[in-house]
Design a protein around this motif. Structure first.
Motif, PDB file in Angstrom:
ATOM      1  N   SER A 179      -6.155  -2.404  -6.081  1.00 47.61           N
ATOM      2  CA  SER A 179      -7.385  -3.118  -5.706  1.00 47.61           C
ATOM      3  C   SER A 179      -7.539  -4.424  -6.465  1.00 47.61           C
ATOM      4  O   SER A 179      -8.305  -5.302  -6.060  1.00 47.61           O
ATOM      5  CB  SER A 179      -8.609  -2.229  -5.958  1.00 47.61           C
ATOM      6  N   GLN A 180      -6.791  -4.574  -7.561  1.00 44.79           N
ATOM      7  CA  GLN A 180      -6.926  -5.767  -8.394  1.00 44.79           C
ATOM      8  C   GLN A 180      -5.757  -6.730  -8.265  1.00 44.79           C
ATOM      9  O   GLN A 180      -5.895  -7.924  -8.502  1.00 44.79           O
ATOM     10  CB  GLN A 180      -7.074  -5.354  -9.857  1.00 44.79           C
ATOM     11  N   ASP A 184      -4.214   5.301  -6.915  1.00 47.13           N
ATOM     12  CA  ASP A 184      -4.823   3.992  -6.719  1.00 47.13           C
ATOM     13  C   ASP A 184      -3.965   2.825  -7.179  1.00 47.13           C
ATOM     14  O   ASP A 184      -4.419   1.686  -7.187  1.00 47.13           O
ATOM     15  CB  ASP A 184      -6.153   3.938  -7.468  1.00 47.13           C
ATOM     16  N   GLU A 204       0.829  -1.204   0.000  1.00 48.27           N
ATOM     17  CA  GLU A 204       0.000   0.000   0.000  1.00 48.27           C
ATOM     18  C   GLU A 204       0.862   1.253   0.000  1.00 48.27           C
ATOM     19  O   GLU A 204       0.542   2.247  -0.656  1.00 48.27           O
ATOM     20  CB  GLU A 204      -0.903  -0.008   1.238  1.00 48.27           C
TER      21      GLU A 204
END
Length: 299
Positions: free
Chosen positions: A263-264, A284, A58
């Motif tokens: 996120s993927q 992102d 992250e």
């Protein structure tokens, strides 16, 4: 004869042990797209050979040279370059240009790259450069914002100057918009990994008025692609997100650039022993740039 043959074989083996890995090159002016892949075929076509899997954290979204900082996406503490120095105490790095004041700070790595660019400009007879501003901490940015207002400054945490990747470059002769220094920067900065961050024809994209003095380091091959396609940083990051994967060739050097949404995917694959860089986009995901490595045998 067998003895001489053995000696020749031994010499050849010794030569092959000296391999020089060179991911970088002298920037010139040739760029071509040699392949674009369909998004659904990225994973099985973009890389061949043995692969190694790398984790995406992250924190990496907010680190690197391609971070987008504007009124919507602020600087995170982990985004700030860790090698910020006072340029006035590093005479080697400031050779060939002046400093507006004694306390101008910048990432040491970026300062070295800027110095290389100024050396190249000097060889072309353009030599009246000065740095008027570099890295600013949040406190200094806050004071500047209060003094100059929103028309001329950004709030603390929303300025690229808070990263350590950007600097304002001036001419000692005249305003940068008319100066040969400004014209040289606009034409050549991309060769050294820098971009003119707020161009005249991109005010509707950046939301910032034309600033011929404000340059930003993004690194090659990104600066070359942005120059070729006339992209502002916002447009380039949107382009990577849409394409997912692109491959470019600059003067024979090949680059594979892939966008990963956090996120993927939390992992990515790169060829064994490859040279690669990871940069977040401050939004992102991350951009992974794999450099083709040249091998040269030295005897």
């Amino acid at each position: 004869m067998k003895k001489w043959g053995f000696l020749l074989l031994l010499l050849l083996c010794l030569c092959l042990t000296f391999i020089n890995i060179e991911p970088f090159f002298e920037p010139k002016e040739e760029i071509q797209n040699y392949d674009h892949y369909e998004n659904d075929k990225v994973e099985d076509r973009r890389i061949s050979g043995n692969l190694q899997k790398k984790e995406i954290t992250e924190e990496q979204i907010y680190q690197g040279n391609l971070l987008l900082v504007n009124s919507e996406y602020p600087v995170h503490p982990e985004s700030i370059k860790s090698d910020v120095i006072n340029l006035s105490t590093h005479n080697v790095l400031t050779k060939g240009y002046g400093l507006l004041e004694s306390a101008i700070y910048l990432s040491e790595d970026i300062a070295r790259r800027f110095s290389e660019m100024i050396t190249a400009a000097e060889k072309e007879g353009v030599r009246n450069f000065s740095i008027t501003s570099g890295f600013r901490d949040f406190d200094k940015q806050s004071v500047l914002y209060q003094e100059m207002g929103s028309a001329y400054a950004l709030p603390a945490g929303y300025s690229e100057h808070n990263l350590g990747l950007s600097l304002d470059v001036g001419s000692t002769q005249m305003k940068m918009a008319e100066a040969s220094e400004g014209k040289w920067i606009e034409k050549n900065a991309w060769k050294y990994g820098f971009i003119l961050r707020y161009p005249k024809d991109k005010t509707d994209v950046t939301g910032i008025q034309y600033e011929p003095w404000h340059i930003r380091y993004v690194g090659l091959p990104h600066s070359a692609i942005m120059k070729e396609k006339n992209f502002a940083l916002e447009e380039y990051l949107d382009y990577l997100k849409e394409e997912k994967h692109i491959s470019e060739s600059i003067n024979g050097e090949k680059y594979s650039i892939t966008y990963y949404s956090i996120s993927q995917s939390r992992t990515f694959n790169v060829p064994d022993n490859s040279y690669f860089e990871i940069s977040g986009n401050n939004m992102d995901g991350v951009i992974v740039t794999v450099y083709q490595i040249n091998y040269r045998v030295k005897c």
